[in-house]
Design an enzyme around this catalytic site. Structure first.
Site, short mmCIF file in Angstrom:
data_model
loop_
_atom_site.label_atom_id
_atom_site.label_comp_id
_atom_site.label_asym_id
_atom_site.label_seq_id
_atom_site.Cartn_x
_atom_site.Cartn_y
_atom_site.Cartn_z
N GLU A 30 -7.08 1.68 -12.87
CA GLU A 30 -6.55 2.85 -12.17
C GLU A 30 -5.26 3.33 -12.83
OE1 GLU A 30 -8.13 2.20 -7.57
OE2 GLU A 30 -6.20 1.36 -8.17
N GLU B 263 -25.45 14.77 -1.88
CA GLU B 263 -26.87 14.98 -1.66
C GLU B 263 -27.73 14.21 -2.66
OE1 GLU B 263 -28.55 18.88 -2.34
OE2 GLU B 263 -26.97 19.37 -3.77
N CYS C 251 0.82 -1.21 0.00
CA CYS C 251 0.00 0.00 0.00
C CYS C 251 0.86 1.26 0.00
CB CYS C 251 -0.93 0.00 1.22
SG CYS C 251 -1.85 1.53 1.41
N CYS D 21 -1.68 1.88 -2.79
CA CYS D 21 -2.64 2.96 -2.50
C CYS D 21 -2.02 4.36 -2.53
CB CYS D 21 -3.26 2.76 -1.12
SG CYS D 21 -3.64 1.07 -0.69
N HIS E 210 -26.11 20.63 0.76
CA HIS E 210 -26.23 21.28 -0.54
C HIS E 210 -25.22 22.42 -0.67
CE1 HIS E 210 -28.24 22.62 -4.16
NE2 HIS E 210 -28.26 23.86 -3.69
N TYR F 39 -8.89 -3.67 -10.91
CA TYR F 39 -8.89 -2.27 -10.50
C TYR F 39 -7.51 -1.65 -10.67
CZ TYR F 39 -6.87 -3.61 -5.97
OH TYR F 39 -6.05 -4.09 -4.98
N LYS G 215 -0.45 5.42 -6.01
CA LYS G 215 -1.59 5.40 -6.95
C LYS G 215 -2.48 6.62 -6.78
CE LYS G 215 -5.16 3.84 -5.50
NZ LYS G 215 -5.64 2.46 -5.51
#
Length: 553
Positions: free
Chosen positions: A262, A534, A117, A122, A529, A258, A125
């Site tokens: 990615e 939302e 990672c 992670c 908002h 993935y 990346k």
């Protein structure tokens, strides 16, 4: 006279009991009873005896196996899970060692403490994904009034150096943290030679032997190669990409994981010519509706896809890095195609690093097909004193936060009297494709498989983020949906979101689903908002009937 004798006897017994208790207190520091000893070893009171039964050490004592070990715990693997477990065990007063060694890639790439990672996953990346998003933001900036005349271009070396400098600081920080916790970190390759004994071989080939009462396996995974001519000689994997000394140029990404999407996504975002070769489907195991939408977005924004083909040969044409000729065959016909690229990146999955650590010497069961280790709900293997966490577990999530949580909780159960287990249900995650995809819970396919089509209600919506409106891009390309179980009060069993800041949006829904959120509760939640989150005011969304109309016209 008899009464007097009885009284004196009782006084003597009480006096002897108090003397005995004082002696026990001095020996053990324990004031309570029972005070359990087995084969001259002090176990403790009731709670500690029960804990010893649970972790297997009681059986060792009863069978006379209570020998002295170098360490209470040896953790094999210095990734996120291993570091979390070792530090927590040290916090609880145990003598702990961490062994970590990175076998260089066929290209010679290696890295420091912290695991996949931090070094090749992670962290780099996400930083390179952010680099690509900044490029898009600069394009949008002119529409918001920013004026700049100079030509904007990207420098691969500057980005690579900055990212790797940051990773280097993390490597150092992890070493300092282990030292501060009195965890003995050794940069050596660990291999079992006996159930309680390992051989540690450093980079110079020196062998040292250590023993421990318990072991935690946290060795992680490494990228899988194709097994075709030229793959290891000429191709790279994600293990090489993030520290690559040159800009990849025209790139072929092989795979639909993935990692493939990615990496292909951020390389295209840097302005490179990117093609992704897909054998079958995108993002296997993820919701296929969402996976295909993410792929369509990439295709609309410049990434080329070659579908239903697999490579059969990679050859070097000229130069360094030069040009690579890739020959590929159709999975459906006899058609063969060829293409030339500067870089070929393999991202077809990962293999558990369990086959060369001597598990055959311990009796630990391993799935022979994938190298994964089956464990019980306490991360214990079939050998009571050996545990496993992280990506090498069979049937569990391959995610850094899951490994960290499992590692901490395991140490607390082993040495802190805790009974809390890692919860592998409804784990939120995000795929950092150019249009980010966040999910939690079941995919649509899995939900229907488990509960049946008639018992699932799906609410969904396309939406246009406010920040996209002024630049006038990607109108109604973002998408969100929830899956509800009609048999359980419309409880939310799947959440899926495709849009900006997917990780930030998905995290809150992960917490809500842990608490058993229903459709009615989401309807009663007021949205913030103006944000993308939302859209999850689900009372405004279409249900499955409208969804079917959308799909089939």
């Amino acid at each position: 006279m008899d009464n007097l004798k009885q009284i004196l006897t009782r006084i003597q017994s009480t006096f002897s009991f108090h003397i005995m208790m004082e002696m026990l207190l001095e020996m053990t520091g324990q004031k309570t009873v029972p005070n359990v000893f087995i084969n001259k070893t002090h176990v403790g009171g009731c709670d500690k005896t029960m804990a010893a039964h649970k972790d297997g050490s009681l059986q060792q004592l009863l069978s006379g196996e209570n020998e002295s070990y170098d360490y209470d715990l040896i953790v094999i693997g210095g990734g996120s899970g291993g570091l979390a477990c070792s530090k927590e065990a040290a916090n609880l007063g145990k003598k702990v060692m961490v062994l970590d060694y990175v076998v260089p890639t066929p290209k010679g790439t290696s890295w420091g403490l912290g695991g996949t990672c931090v070094n090749v996953g992670c962290i780099p990346k996400k930083l390179m994904h952010q680099t690509a998003m900044l490029g898009t933001a600069m394009q949008d900036a002119r529409k918001f009034g920013w004026e700049f005349d100079e030509t904007v271009k990207h420098n691969w070396d500057t980005m690579k150096t900055a990212v790797n400098n940051y990773i280097g600081s993390l490597n150092w920080g992890y070493r300092v943290a282990l030292r501060d916790k009195n965890v003995n970190y050794v940069n050596a390759y660990a291999e079992f030679i006996e159930p309680h004994k390992i051989k540690a071989t450093n980079k110079r080939g020196k062998e040292t032997f250590y023993t421990a009462a318990k072991f935690v396996l946290a060795t992680g995974e490494r990228p899988r190669y194709l097994g075709i001519p030229g793959d290891k000689e000429y191709c790279i994997t994600s293990d090489d990409l993030f520290s690559l000394s040159y800009c990849p140029g025209k790139t072929l990404v092989i795979g639909a994981s993935y990692v493939a999407l990615e990496c292909g996504g951020f390389l295209a975002g840097l302005g490179l010519d990117v093609t992704i070769m897909v054998r079958s489907i995108l993002l296997r195991g993820f919701d296929q509706d969402m996976a295909n939408r993410a792929g369509e977005y990439m295709e609309e924004h410049g990434v080329k896809f070659i579908r239903k083909y697999v490579p059969v040969k990679v050859e070097l044409e000229a130069g360094t890095p030069g040009r690579l000729k890739v020959t590929a065959k159709s999975t459906e016909t006899d058609d063969v195609i060829e293409g030339e690229y500067n870089t070929v990146l393999i991202a077809v999955g990962r293999d558990a690093c369990t086959d060369k650590i001597g598990l055959d010497k311990t009796g630990v069961k391993v799935n022979p097909k994938n190298g994964k280790i089956p464990v019980n709900d306490e991360e214990q293997t079939n050998i009571p004193h050996i545990y496993a966490i992280g990506d090498i577990l069979e049937g569990k999530w391959e995610l850094t936060p899951v490994a960290i949580q499992a590692g901490k909780l395991l140490a607390r159960r082993l040495y802190g009297g805790s009974t809390v287990k890692c919860d592998y249900i409804n784990v939120p995650t995000t795929v950092f494709t150019p249009m980010e995809y966040g999910s939690c819970g079941l995919s649509e396919e899995r939900a229907i498989e488990l509960y049946g089509q008639d018992n699932i209600e799906i609410y969904h919506s396309l939406f246009w983020p406010l920040e996209y409106t002024v630049p006038g891009r990607d109108n109604n390309r973002c998408y969100a949906k929830i899956l509800c179980n009609k048999l359980d009060n419309d409880r939310v069993i799947g959440f899926h979101y495709l849009g900006p800041n997917a990780g930030e949006v998905t995290q809150g829904f992960g917490a809500a689903m842990k608490c058993g959120a229903t459709k009615e509760q989401l309807d009663g939640t007021i949205g913030i908002h103006p944000t993308c989150a939302e859209v999850t005011e689900w009372k405004t969304l279409c249900n499955i009937t409208q969804k079917v109309m959308d799909r089939f016209g």
